[in-house]
Design a protein around this motif. Sequence first.
Motif, short mmCIF file in Angstrom:
data_model
loop_
_atom_site.label_atom_id
_atom_site.label_comp_id
_atom_site.label_asym_id
_atom_site.label_seq_id
_atom_site.Cartn_x
_atom_site.Cartn_y
_atom_site.Cartn_z
N TYR A 150 0.84 -1.22 0.00
CA TYR A 150 0.00 0.00 0.00
C TYR A 150 0.87 1.26 0.00
O TYR A 150 0.68 2.15 -0.83
CB TYR A 150 -0.93 -0.04 1.22
N SER A 151 1.85 1.33 0.90
CA SER A 151 2.74 2.50 0.92
C SER A 151 3.60 2.54 -0.34
O SER A 151 3.91 3.61 -0.87
CB SER A 151 3.62 2.50 2.17
N THR A 152 3.98 1.35 -0.84
CA THR A 152 4.75 1.28 -2.10
C THR A 152 3.97 1.99 -3.20
O THR A 152 4.52 2.80 -3.95
CB THR A 152 4.97 -0.20 -2.52
N THR B 187 11.74 -2.85 -2.35
CA THR B 187 10.97 -2.99 -1.12
C THR B 187 11.19 -4.37 -0.50
O THR B 187 11.19 -5.39 -1.19
CB THR B 187 9.47 -2.65 -1.35
N LEU B 188 11.41 -4.39 0.81
CA LEU B 188 11.80 -5.60 1.54
C LEU B 188 10.68 -6.10 2.44
O LEU B 188 10.05 -5.30 3.15
CB LEU B 188 13.00 -5.28 2.45
N GLU B 189 10.47 -7.42 2.42
CA GLU B 189 9.40 -8.00 3.25
C GLU B 189 9.82 -9.40 3.67
O GLU B 189 10.30 -10.17 2.84
CB GLU B 189 8.09 -8.05 2.44
N ASP C 203 14.29 -11.49 5.80
CA ASP C 203 14.43 -10.59 6.94
C ASP C 203 15.30 -9.41 6.52
O ASP C 203 16.38 -9.60 5.96
CB ASP C 203 15.09 -11.35 8.11
N ALA C 204 14.82 -8.22 6.81
CA ALA C 204 15.49 -7.01 6.33
C ALA C 204 16.97 -6.98 6.71
O ALA C 204 17.82 -6.63 5.88
CB ALA C 204 14.79 -5.77 6.88
N VAL C 205 17.26 -7.40 7.94
CA VAL C 205 18.65 -7.32 8.39
C VAL C 205 19.56 -8.23 7.56
O VAL C 205 20.73 -7.93 7.34
CB VAL C 205 18.73 -7.65 9.91
N ASN D 67 9.74 -4.19 11.45
CA ASN D 67 9.88 -4.54 12.86
C ASN D 67 10.38 -3.35 13.70
O ASN D 67 11.50 -2.88 13.51
CB ASN D 67 10.88 -5.71 12.90
N LYS D 68 9.55 -2.90 14.60
CA LYS D 68 9.85 -1.65 15.32
C LYS D 68 11.13 -1.76 16.18
O LYS D 68 11.84 -0.78 16.36
CB LYS D 68 8.68 -1.23 16.23
N LYS D 69 11.38 -2.96 16.70
CA LYS D 69 12.54 -3.13 17.57
C LYS D 69 13.86 -2.94 16.82
O LYS D 69 14.90 -2.62 17.41
CB LYS D 69 12.50 -4.53 18.20
C1 LIG Z 1 3.64 -1.99 9.17
S1 LIG Z 1 3.72 -3.26 8.00
C2 LIG Z 1 4.23 -2.40 6.54
C3 LIG Z 1 3.12 -1.60 5.96
C4 LIG Z 1 3.44 -0.99 4.62
N1 LIG Z 1 4.66 -0.21 4.67
C5 LIG Z 1 2.30 -0.10 4.22
O1 LIG Z 1 2.14 0.97 4.83
O2 LIG Z 1 1.55 -0.47 3.31
C6 LIG Z 1 5.22 -4.04 8.45
C7 LIG Z 1 5.65 -5.14 7.51
O3 LIG Z 1 7.02 -5.43 7.82
C8 LIG Z 1 7.20 -6.80 7.77
N2 LIG Z 1 8.35 -7.12 8.63
C9 LIG Z 1 8.37 -7.26 9.98
N3 LIG Z 1 9.61 -7.54 10.40
C10 LIG Z 1 10.38 -7.59 9.30
C11 LIG Z 1 11.74 -7.85 9.07
N4 LIG Z 1 12.56 -8.15 10.09
N5 LIG Z 1 12.22 -7.82 7.82
C12 LIG Z 1 11.38 -7.52 6.77
N6 LIG Z 1 10.07 -7.27 6.93
C13 LIG Z 1 9.58 -7.31 8.16
C14 LIG Z 1 5.89 -7.40 8.28
O4 LIG Z 1 5.75 -8.72 7.84
C15 LIG Z 1 4.87 -6.43 7.69
O5 LIG Z 1 4.42 -6.89 6.45
#
Ligand SMILES: C[S@@+](CC[C@H](N)C(=O)[O-])C[C@H]1O[C@@H](n2cnc3c(N)ncnc32)[C@H](O)[C@@H]1O
Length: 213
Positions: free
Chosen positions: A69-71, A86-88, A112-114, A134-136
């Motif tokens: 969606y944000s993409t 874009t990474l997922e 995983d993004a990292v 991932n917020k952390k």
């Molecule tokens: C808040 S959603 C993203 C929403 C999107 N940006 C939008 O606004 O349409 C967070 C996404 O990050 C993914 N995610 C969580 N941890 C991740 C990680 N370590 N690496 C990559 N993706 C991750 C989740 O699976 C989820 O799909």
Amino acid sequence: MREAGDQIQKYVESLIPQKSSVRQKIADELVKDGKWGINIGSVEGAILQFLVRAFKVKKILEIGTQYGYSTQWMLEALPADGSIVTLEKDPAHHAKARSLVQDARVEFLLGDAVEVLPTVAARAPFDLVFIDANKKAYPEYLSWAEKFTKSGSLIVGDNTFLFGGVLQDTPPADGNAGLWRAMRDFNKNIFDNSQFVSCLIPTAEGLTVAMRK
Ligand SMILES: C[S@@+](CC[C@H](N)C(=O)[O-])C[C@H]1O[C@@H](n2cnc3c(N)ncnc32)[C@H](O)[C@@H]1O
């Protein structure tokens, strides 16, 4: 918090033009799957589009695709020769985004993004890095974003109020201290970094925006 809206939020949303057909389709899928609201809202979408156009952004790195969606919001502001990586990490989200956002300018990476971020180094520098996973791991994403940007580039982080959590001065006792610390560090590090000029736009969820000097 998001889109639940106080009057200000609702008023701003009422000014933003209707969804494009692709965005509407993504929104419908998110609602159908019970995932609407994890994505950005229209206020953040309009800000991202503004930044893409105002800063003449061409190359975007997005961390956290979900259904794209944000993409799609950013894509609609991007020039024909622009690109988004874009990474997922969730295979189902990744597959859904690929089927919904069909545009040759977008490259979808799964993992995983990292782990994936080091493989993106060859495509740097990016004009905009949008952090929404991932917020952390936000402090870690910020370190990568610093490496992947140049003078004039933007770094944008969503959810930087941590659903209200960052407003506490002391760590929460509910097991979320690590999360609290990570988001507090992300905001503080970006504001303290003399390489950046930063602001935190007080959207419902908090949108931190920094430009590399
Ligand atoms: C808040 S959603 C993203 C929403 C999107 N940006 C939008 O606004 O349409 C967070 C996404 O990050 C993914 N995610 C969580 N941890 C991740 C990680 N370590 N690496 C990559 N993706 C991750 C989740 O699976 C989820 O799909």
